[in-house]
Design a protein around this motif. Structure first.
Motif, PDB file in Angstrom:
ATOM      1  N   ASP A 174      50.265  39.431  48.606  1.00  0.00           N
ATOM      2  CA  ASP A 174      49.716  39.874  47.324  1.00  0.00           C
ATOM      3  C   ASP A 174      50.852  40.194  46.354  1.00  0.00           C
ATOM      4  N   SER A 177      47.751  43.292  41.649  1.00  0.00           N
ATOM      5  CA  SER A 177      46.804  42.974  40.588  1.00  0.00           C
ATOM      6  C   SER A 177      47.510  42.955  39.231  1.00  0.00           C
ATOM      7  N   GLY A 178      47.285  41.870  38.510  1.00  0.00           N
ATOM      8  CA  GLY A 178      47.909  41.733  37.191  1.00  0.00           C
ATOM      9  C   GLY A 178      49.372  41.344  37.258  1.00  0.00           C
ATOM     10  N   GLY A 225      41.069  38.707  40.702  1.00  0.00           N
ATOM     11  CA  GLY A 225      40.434  39.930  40.215  1.00  0.00           C
ATOM     12  C   GLY A 225      40.527  40.055  38.714  1.00  0.00           C
ATOM     13  N   ASN A 226      41.726  40.419  38.258  1.00  0.00           N
ATOM     14  CA  ASN A 226      41.978  40.695  36.848  1.00  0.00           C
ATOM     15  C   ASN A 226      41.449  39.644  35.879  1.00  0.00           C
TER      16      ASN A 226
END
Ligand code: 1GP
Length: 243
Positions: A174, A177-178, A225-226
Motif C-alpha cells: 500500500d 490513501s491519496g 478508495g480516494n
C-alpha cells in the motif's frame, strides 16, 4: 467456499479482482447506497471498510447498509482495534510487516484476539507493507513506521517472502490513501515473482489505466478508495477496464 479460498483459486487462474475501499468518515448513507448500486451493476469483488482514524461512528450503520443493498463481501480493513464489527463478512487481519512497531506487528492483534475468536468473521491474515508513495500519508503517521523506499524492490521482495514464510495468507502493498505515486510496476512485478500467495495493491490508483497496469504487473487485487470518493462513476470505468 471461504472468501480467501475463492481469492486464492482465482488468483491462480489469473482472474483479477477489484476492491472498493470505503472510509466511513468520508461517506454518507446516501453515498454508500450509491456505491452499492454502482458496484452491483459493475464487476466489484469486495468492499474494504476502514480508515487510519475514524472521527465519527458510522462503521456499523454503513456495513449494515452495504449488506442490505449488495451481496458483495465486506472486509474490514481496520486502522486500529476499535474498528472491529461483526456485521462484516471478514477482516484483513493486518500485520504491518514493513514496519518495526511491535504494536502494529502483534500488539493490537493480541487485544483483538478474544473478540475475533468469538466472532463469525472470516480472518484473512495479511502481511501489510507500506511503500513510500512520495508524500506522508495518514497511515504512515498513525502507524509510527517508515515505509519501504519506493526504489528498494529487494527490501519489498524480502519482506513479502518473510511474510509468506511466517504463514501470512496475503500480501498487501500500500502506498497509502491519496499517495502521490502508486506502488511501482517494477516493484509489483518483483514481489509477485517471489511469492505464491495473493498480492493486493493499493494507494494512489486514480484511473482505469493505473488499475490495469498494476494488475498486469502481477497484482491479484487492486484497491481504490480516494479516487472513487471523488468520482463514484470510476467504479464502472475501472471494472470495465480490468475485465
Ligand atoms: C489505502 O490502498 C488504499 O489504504 C487505497 O488508497 O485511497 O489512494 O485509493 P487510495
Amino acid at each position: 467456499m471461504t472468501i480467501y479460498n475463492k481469492m486464492k483459486r482465482e488468483a491462480r487462474t489469473g482472474k483479477k479482482k477489484f476492491a472498493v475501499l470505503i472510509d466511513p468518515d468520508k461517506n454518507t448513507l446516501t453515498g454508500i447506497k450509491k456505491l452499492a448500486r454502482l458496484a452491483n451493476t459493475s464487476h466489484v469483488d469486495y468492499f474494504f471498510m476502514g480508515g487510519s482514524l475514524l472521527m465519527q461512528d458510522h462503521l456499523d450503520e454503513f456495513i449494515r447498509c452495504l449488506r442490505e443493498n449488495s451481496n458483495i463481501p465486506v472486509l474490514l480493513f481496520p486502522g486500529n482495534n476499535l474498528q472491529l464489527n461483526e456485521k462484516a463478512h471478514g477482516i484483513l487481519l493486518l500485520s504491518l510487516i514493513s514496519g518495526r512497531n511491535p504494536e502494529m506487528l502483534i500488539g493490537r492483534h493480541v487485544i483483538s484476539a478474544p473478540f475475533l475468536k468469538e466472532s463469525k468473521l472470516e480472518i484473512l491474515p495479511t502481511g501489510y507493507m507500506l511503500i513510500d508513495g512520495g508524500n506522508t500519508t495518514a497511515v504512515t503517521y498513525m502507524s509510527n513506521t517508515n515505509p519501504i523506499p519506493a526504489g528498494k524492490n529487494e527490501i519489498a521482495v524480502c519482506t513479502a517472502m518473510a511474510g509468506e514464510m511466517l504463514g501470512l495468507k496475503l500480501i498487501y502493498m500500500d502506498a497509502g490513501s491519496g499517495a502521490q505515486k502508486p506502488v511501482s510496476i517494477s516493484m509489483i512485478d518483483c514481489v509477485k515473482t517471489h511469492i505464491r500467495i495473493p498480492l493486493i495493491i493499493g494507494g494512489g490508483i486514480t484511473s482505469p489505466e493505473m488499475a490495469l497496469d498494476a494488475l498486469q504487473a502481477g497484482a491479484d487485487v487492486i484497491v481504490v478508495g480516494n479516487a472513487i470518493e471523488k468520482d463514484p462513476d470510476l467504479i464502472p470505468q475501472i471494472a470495465k477496464a480490468i475485465q
